[in-house]
Write a protein that holds these residues in place. Structure first.
Motif, PDB file in Angstrom:
ATOM      1  N   PRO A   1       0.798  -1.234   0.000  1.00  0.00           N
ATOM      2  CA  PRO A   1       0.000   0.000   0.000  1.00  0.00           C
ATOM      3  C   PRO A   1       0.830   1.284   0.000  1.00  0.00           C
ATOM      4  N   LEU A   2       2.111   1.181   0.312  1.00  0.00           N
ATOM      5  CA  LEU A   2       2.958   2.374   0.290  1.00  0.00           C
ATOM      6  C   LEU A   2       3.101   2.943  -1.117  1.00  0.00           C
ATOM      7  N   TYR A   3       2.965   2.091  -2.143  1.00  0.00           N
ATOM      8  CA  TYR A   3       3.272   2.576  -3.492  1.00  0.00           C
ATOM      9  C   TYR A   3       2.368   2.015  -4.591  1.00  0.00           C
ATOM     10  N   ALA A   4       1.608   0.960  -4.355  1.00  0.00           N
ATOM     11  CA  ALA A   4       0.908   0.256  -5.435  1.00  0.00           C
ATOM     12  C   ALA A   4      -0.131   1.125  -6.136  1.00  0.00           C
ATOM     13  N   LEU A   5      -1.081   1.707  -5.393  1.00  0.00           N
ATOM     14  CA  LEU A   5      -2.131   2.513  -6.020  1.00  0.00           C
ATOM     15  C   LEU A   5      -1.539   3.752  -6.683  1.00  0.00           C
ATOM     16  N   ARG A   6      -0.530   4.335  -6.053  1.00  0.00           N
ATOM     17  CA  ARG A   6       0.138   5.510  -6.629  1.00  0.00           C
ATOM     18  C   ARG A   6       0.701   5.181  -8.006  1.00  0.00           C
ATOM     19  N   GLU A   7       1.344   4.036  -8.145  1.00  0.00           N
ATOM     20  CA  GLU A   7       1.960   3.676  -9.422  1.00  0.00           C
ATOM     21  C   GLU A   7       0.918   3.273 -10.457  1.00  0.00           C
TER      22      GLU A   7
ATOM     23  N   SER B   1      11.285   5.453  -5.304  1.00  0.00           N
ATOM     24  CA  SER B   1      10.524   4.201  -5.314  1.00  0.00           C
ATOM     25  C   SER B   1       9.680   4.085  -6.576  1.00  0.00           C
ATOM     26  N   SER B   2       9.259   5.222  -7.151  1.00  0.00           N
ATOM     27  CA  SER B   2       8.486   5.182  -8.402  1.00  0.00           C
ATOM     28  C   SER B   2       9.334   4.620  -9.533  1.00  0.00           C
ATOM     29  N   ASN B   3      10.603   5.046  -9.604  1.00  0.00           N
ATOM     30  CA  ASN B   3      11.494   4.503 -10.633  1.00  0.00           C
ATOM     31  C   ASN B   3      11.740   3.018 -10.416  1.00  0.00           C
TER      32      ASN B   3
ATOM     33  N   GLU C   1       1.334   9.365 -13.582  1.00  0.00           N
ATOM     34  CA  GLU C   1       1.198  10.145 -14.818  1.00  0.00           C
ATOM     35  C   GLU C   1       1.649   9.354 -16.038  1.00  0.00           C
ATOM     36  N   GLU C   2       2.659   8.497 -15.853  1.00  0.00           N
ATOM     37  CA  GLU C   2       3.198   7.726 -16.972  1.00  0.00           C
ATOM     38  C   GLU C   2       2.185   6.768 -17.578  1.00  0.00           C
ATOM     39  N   THR C   3       1.216   6.325 -16.781  1.00  0.00           N
ATOM     40  CA  THR C   3       0.215   5.386 -17.300  1.00  0.00           C
ATOM     41  C   THR C   3      -0.823   6.077 -18.173  1.00  0.00           C
ATOM     42  N   GLY C   4      -0.986   7.398 -18.014  1.00  0.00           N
ATOM     43  CA  GLY C   4      -1.992   8.121 -18.787  1.00  0.00           C
ATOM     44  C   GLY C   4      -3.396   7.979 -18.239  1.00  0.00           C
ATOM     45  N   ILE C   5      -3.522   7.514 -17.007  1.00  0.00           N
ATOM     46  CA  ILE C   5      -4.832   7.343 -16.379  1.00  0.00           C
ATOM     47  C   ILE C   5      -5.183   8.609 -15.593  1.00  0.00           C
ATOM     48  N   ALA C   6      -6.271   9.239 -15.954  1.00  0.00           N
ATOM     49  CA  ALA C   6      -6.715  10.439 -15.234  1.00  0.00           C
ATOM     50  C   ALA C   6      -7.284  10.044 -13.873  1.00  0.00           C
ATOM     51  N   VAL C   7      -7.054  10.908 -12.872  1.00  0.00           N
ATOM     52  CA  VAL C   7      -7.543  10.620 -11.517  1.00  0.00           C
ATOM     53  C   VAL C   7      -8.978  11.115 -11.411  1.00  0.00           C
ATOM     54  N   THR C   8      -9.895  10.315 -11.973  1.00  0.00           N
ATOM     55  CA  THR C   8     -11.325  10.611 -11.886  1.00  0.00           C
ATOM     56  C   THR C   8     -11.992   9.565 -11.012  1.00  0.00           C
ATOM     57  N   GLN C   9     -13.228   9.841 -10.607  1.00  0.00           N
ATOM     58  CA  GLN C   9     -13.915   8.911  -9.719  1.00  0.00           C
ATOM     59  C   GLN C   9     -14.090   7.544 -10.373  1.00  0.00           C
ATOM     60  N   SER C  10     -14.462   7.502 -11.659  1.00  0.00           N
ATOM     61  CA  SER C  10     -14.681   6.210 -12.320  1.00  0.00           C
ATOM     62  C   SER C  10     -13.372   5.437 -12.463  1.00  0.00           C
TER      63      SER C  10
ATOM     64  N   ASN D   1       1.542  10.781  -3.548  1.00  0.00           N
ATOM     65  CA  ASN D   1       1.814   9.884  -2.443  1.00  0.00           C
ATOM     66  C   ASN D   1       0.558   9.746  -1.584  1.00  0.00           C
ATOM     67  N   PRO D   2      -0.448   9.039  -2.106  1.00  0.00           N
ATOM     68  CA  PRO D   2      -1.741   8.991  -1.399  1.00  0.00           C
ATOM     69  C   PRO D   2      -1.662   8.363  -0.019  1.00  0.00           C
ATOM     70  N   PHE D   3      -0.754   7.406   0.184  1.00  0.00           N
ATOM     71  CA  PHE D   3      -0.701   6.743   1.492  1.00  0.00           C
ATOM     72  C   PHE D   3      -0.373   7.743   2.595  1.00  0.00           C
ATOM     73  N   TYR D   4       0.678   8.514   2.416  1.00  0.00           N
ATOM     74  CA  TYR D   4       1.073   9.447   3.468  1.00  0.00           C
ATOM     75  C   TYR D   4       0.179  10.681   3.512  1.00  0.00           C
TER      76      TYR D   4
END
Length: 623
Positions: A30-36, A362-364, A40-49, A277-280
């Motif tokens: 959970p420290l990094y999974a959802l963040r990755e 950690s992202s790299n 931004e590199e994935t191209g997924i917008a942070v929307t509710q859906s 960094n959503p976890f922290y």
């Protein structure tokens, strides 16, 4: 106290202990999974859906890959209570043919090599992701993140020689606190955005793929990070048993992970900019420093579990004959499984520190993480499907009905992780390929040397017949000759007889054999056969998780043949020379094998023989 209360108390104790060893890797994701997964590199917008879709993918990955595949199914395939890919591979039978078994065995061996590849990344990414919380607390720490992570890693590897038995008792308590904090943090934000609970509906995961196409496939490589500790659940059943691991997973670990991922998702719905960094960010500001300390402790524990797992895997590979003998130190008198391999330890440390310095964040590192583990998971599914037919009596169509959906999931994760190769995913693959090459070279080289040496083997009966006509001069005392093959005259004995023309009054021929079981009880380790001419044949049996202890096995004999005062151990030492002749090895393999053989740990130390009672007799073998 009743028997039931005593059993429940023991089970709870084992479950708490398992929290500190088995679930460290998967528990720190959970420290990094959802963040990755939504970087931004994935191209997924942070929307509710999109957030709901990603969280749905995470939940169902935990359910299908970890809960169904590993906890419910694979944990059933223990080898005499032991787990791990090498233990699973040793269960293979020949029902489907020798060639199919050999192919799967090689796949299992490569799967073991893959674990080393990604294993070097686990401590680096775990510790670095925890320490990065300091820069969320205050920008003051930003320049010191990498030095702090390096210091922690160096300190972690530096204490390995002391063993984990002293600090192991507190690991489970710390991890129990960690999972409780994960659940509390997650629950506090679910209440603010309860719509995130829609993620339990798998249709949101399907809609996520429909809406995002290839970008969703790319994010699947990061979603996989939530299940990277799945192999550890199987590998560690020998330490705790299936029951405590299953109980710990369903009662605490799985609920805590699901709640914390739901909470992170709920927090991102209301605060999309927190994706860095959503976890922290979802923790209260006053709790950041204590949370970083707890997270760092959890990642150190996760790293510790991986390091000890690498030690155990290496010893198994040595016992199976795929790696040369290495120095093995036992760090606990009570727990035989607690071992320390200096060579493996320092190699892992150099790799982990090098990765932190090279990747910086950690992202790299996450971009390089997962390629090898997904490959191992594919291999595990293939071997498990074969084992359930061989050993458990499943019909082939039943095994296929189970394996095909699991393989579909595994291969989807594997394909998504292949996209990481240019960003660093090449590293674990190169490491795994190198280790696999070493393993196969050592195996082929040892087989070649054994074949060449067997040409000079003389059966004991033939020798005894000769001695009946021409007796040999005997001297007082006992000589124990170590031999790779029973019932033949050891080359060291032949060389000694040719040079000195004498033998001890009592001669014990000891052949150490490795059985395809994890452990052989002491009472079953020794086969003793009395022969003529003062000879005794002893065959010692050890499992693939046991380091041979010849002295202990000798002392277990009903016949007190071993007297330390007048006994010498005679070992053969081969000197391997490279020649222009070509056998089974390529030129590169030949040079590598000679190097490995020259630097292998000496047999006396490996078999734990008294150094002041050992004689070595050399022999040159040309390959």
């Amino acid at each position: 106290m009743s028997h039931g209360q005593e059993y429940n108390g023991k089970r709870i104790g084992l479950t708490i202990a398992a929290l500190g060893v088995v679930f460290g890797d998967i528990g720190t994701s959970p420290l990094y999974a959802l963040r990755e997964a939504m970087a931004e590199e994935t191209g997924i917008a942070v929307t509710q859906s999109n957030v709901t879709g990603v969280v749905s993918l995470i939940i169902w990955s935990l359910v299908l890959v970890v809960a169904v595949k590993y906890v419910f199914l694979v944990l059933r395939a223990d080898n005499d209570g032991e787990g791990g890919i090498l233990a699973l591979t040793s269960l293979l039978d020949t029902r489907f043919g020798v060639s199919w078994r050999r192919w799967l065995f090689l796949c299992g061996l490569f799967g073991a090599a893959l674990l080393y590849g990604d294993g070097a990344i686990t401590p680096a990414i775990s510790v670095l992701s925890a320490v990065e919380g300091l820069e969320v607390a205050t920008p003051f720490f930003e320049p010191y993140i990498i030095p702090i992570a390096v210091v922690i890693l160096v300190a972690l590897f530096s204490i390995q020689s002391r063993g984990t038995h002293a600090i192991g008792r507190v690991f489970g308590i710390v991890m129990m606190m960690w999972f409780a904090v994960l659940a509390l943090l997650g629950a506090s934000h679910i209440l603010d955005t309860p719509s995130i609970l829609l993620a339990f509906d798998p249709r949101h995961a399907i809609d996520f793929f429909a809406d995002n196409g290839f970008a969703a496939f790319v994010s699947l490589g990061a979603v996989f990070l939530v299940v990277t500790g799945g192999e550890a659940l199987y590998a560690d059943i020998g330490h705790f048993g299936v029951g405590p691991i299953r109980f710990g997973w369903f009662s605490l670990v799985m609920p805590s992970l699901i709640v914390t991922y739901l909470g992170q998702g709920a927090f991102l719905v209301s605060s999309p900019t927190a994706i860095e960094n959503p976890f922290y960010h979802m923790a209260p500001e006053w709790s950041l420093i204590p949370l970083v300390i707890l997270a760092t402790s959890a990642t150190v524990i996760a790293s510790q579990a991986l390091i000890t797992g690498a030690f155990s895997l290496t010893m198994q590979a040595i016992q199976f004959g795929f790696l040369p003998r290495m120095e093995i130190r036992h760090t606990s008198e009570e727990e035989a499984g607690q071992i320390y391999l200096p060579g493996v330890n320092w190699a892992l440390m150099i790799a982990c520190v090098g990765l932190v310095l090279a990747f910086q964040t950690s992202s790299n590192l996450a971009a390089a993480y997962g390629v090898a583990v997904t490959g191992t998971m594919v291999v595990t599914t293939l071997i498990f499907a074969t084992v359930v037919v061989d050993r458990f009596g499943w019909k082939p169509w039943q095994a296929a009905a189970m394996a095909v959906p699991l393989l579909a999931i595994d291969t989807a994760f594997f394909a998504a992780n292949l996209l990481k190769i240019p960003q660093g995913g090449w590293f674990p693959l190169v490491v795994a390929a190198g280790i696999y090459f070493v393993m196969m070279t050592w195996r082929k080289g040892r087989n070649l040397v054994n074949t060449l040496m067997r040409r000079a083997d003389i059966a004991l009966k033939e020798v005894f017949t000769t001695w009946d006509a021409e007796p040999v001069t005997r001297v007082p005392g006992t000589a124990i000759y170590m031999s790779a093959e029973p019932w033949v005259m050891p080359p060291a004995l032949i060389s000694n007889l040719a040079a000195n023309h004498t033998l001890h009054e009592s001669v014990i021929l000891v052949a150490v054999m490795r059985d395809d079981v994890p452990r052989v009880p002491v009472v079953k380790q020794l086969e003793v056969t009395e022969m003529t001419h003062g000879f005794t044949q002893m065959i010692m049996h050890f499992g693939f998780t046991q380091q041979p202890n010849v002295i202990e096995a000798l002392r277990s004999s009903d016949d007190p043949v071993y007297n330390p005062a007048d006994t010498v151990f005679v070992l053969g030492r081969e000197t391997i020379r490279s020649t222009p002749r070509r056998y089974a090895l390529s030129k590169a393999q030949e040079h590598l094998f000679v190097f490995l053989h020259r630097n292998a740990s000496d047999a006396a130390r490996y078999f734990r023989l008294p150094s002041d009672r050992v004689i070595e007799i050399g022999r040159i073998v040309e390959i």
